[in-house]
Design a protein around this motif. Structure first.
Motif, mmCIF file in Angstrom:
data_model
loop_
_atom_site.group_PDB
_atom_site.id
_atom_site.type_symbol
_atom_site.label_atom_id
_atom_site.label_comp_id
_atom_site.label_asym_id
_atom_site.label_seq_id
_atom_site.Cartn_x
_atom_site.Cartn_y
_atom_site.Cartn_z
ATOM 1 N N ARG A 25 0.086 0.668 -6.575
ATOM 2 C CA ARG A 25 0.261 1.945 -5.879
ATOM 3 C C ARG A 25 -0.961 2.844 -6.036
ATOM 4 N NH1 ARG A 25 5.600 3.145 -4.104
ATOM 5 N NH2 ARG A 25 4.660 5.072 -3.373
ATOM 6 N N ALA A 26 -1.636 2.766 -7.189
ATOM 7 C CA ALA A 26 -2.865 3.534 -7.370
ATOM 8 C C ALA A 26 -3.937 3.054 -6.394
ATOM 9 C CB ALA A 26 -3.368 3.410 -8.814
ATOM 10 N N GLU A 34 -1.130 4.327 1.520
ATOM 11 C CA GLU A 34 0.277 4.429 1.115
ATOM 12 C C GLU A 34 1.219 4.429 2.309
ATOM 13 O OE1 GLU A 34 1.018 6.692 -2.958
ATOM 14 O OE2 GLU A 34 -0.155 7.899 -1.557
ATOM 15 N N HIS A 35 0.772 4.970 3.433
ATOM 16 C CA HIS A 35 1.627 5.048 4.621
ATOM 17 C C HIS A 35 1.912 3.661 5.219
ATOM 18 C CE1 HIS A 35 -2.430 4.850 6.249
ATOM 19 N NE2 HIS A 35 -1.896 4.430 7.398
ATOM 20 N N PRO A 38 5.733 -0.710 3.928
ATOM 21 C CA PRO A 38 6.972 -0.632 4.704
ATOM 22 C C PRO A 38 8.210 -0.357 3.845
ATOM 23 C CG PRO A 38 6.262 -2.916 4.544
ATOM 24 C CD PRO A 38 5.196 -2.063 3.892
ATOM 25 N N PHE A 39 8.193 -0.788 2.603
ATOM 26 C CA PHE A 39 9.343 -0.573 1.715
ATOM 27 C C PHE A 39 8.891 0.279 0.546
ATOM 28 C CE2 PHE A 39 9.828 -4.726 3.717
ATOM 29 C CZ PHE A 39 11.004 -4.505 4.418
ATOM 30 N N LYS A 40 9.586 1.330 0.291
ATOM 31 C CA LYS A 40 9.215 2.247 -0.783
ATOM 32 C C LYS A 40 10.140 2.024 -1.988
ATOM 33 C CE LYS A 40 6.574 5.003 1.968
ATOM 34 N NZ LYS A 40 5.767 4.126 2.732
ATOM 35 N N ASN A 41 9.571 2.060 -3.168
ATOM 36 C CA ASN A 41 10.340 1.985 -4.403
ATOM 37 C C ASN A 41 10.832 3.400 -4.710
ATOM 38 O OD1 ASN A 41 11.267 1.876 -7.026
ATOM 39 N ND2 ASN A 41 9.454 0.900 -7.869
ATOM 40 N N TRP A 42 12.124 3.628 -4.563
ATOM 41 C CA TRP A 42 12.642 4.990 -4.741
ATOM 42 C C TRP A 42 12.488 5.477 -6.182
ATOM 43 C CZ3 TRP A 42 16.701 5.761 -8.083
ATOM 44 C CH2 TRP A 42 17.436 4.636 -8.431
#
Length: 139
Positions: A25-26, A34-35, A38-42
């Motif tokens: 993620r960094a 970041e955009h 497609p799947f975000k870790n909540w």
């Protein structure tokens, strides 16, 4: 008295997963991508941080019985032998392969990228669904 001890390999795996998640993620953030995820870790960023911190804590306290009531060398080695082996394996890999630590802005986030455009349409027939379910169960 014979005691059975578990090592720390499971915790080392989860620590590595948490660090990999944070580094990935960094890299996305440093490169402004970041955009595209497609799947975000909540749970991000607290989930991976908690994963790393709690598993380090477990590694440290897992072998407390080696210190009580008196220090027991055999118990200590059986609990913590994997730590120097793990670090040693990383160091040997870095030396033999001559790999370097990559900064977040220099990570290769282009090679082998799998996008929505690469996905084939899902066959909704019963036969195809059965095959997907069977594949998921490994038969």
């Amino acid at each position: 008295q014979r005691r059975v001890h578990g090592g720390v390999s499971n915790q080392l795996s989860w620590i590595s997963i948490g660090i990999a998640s944070l580094r990935f993620r960094a890299g996305l953030k440093a490169q402004g991508k970041e955009h595209l995820l497609p799947f975000k870790n909540w749970t991000y960023p607290w989930g991976p941080v908690l994963c790393v911190v709690l598993n380090i804590f477990i590694v440290l306290v897992q072998g407390w019985t080696a210190f009580r009531p008196t220090f027991n060398t055999i118990d200590f080695v059986s609990f913590y032998l994997e730590l120097p082996i793990f670090v040693g394996m990383i160091l040997i890999w870095k030396l033999v392969k001559r790999t370097k630590f990559i900064t977040a802005s220099d990570m290769d986030l282009e090679t082998d990228v799998y996008t929505k455009d690469d996905m084939e349409p899902v066959d909704k027939t019963w036969k195809a669904t059965g095959k997907r379910v069977g594949t998921w169960f490994c038969f």
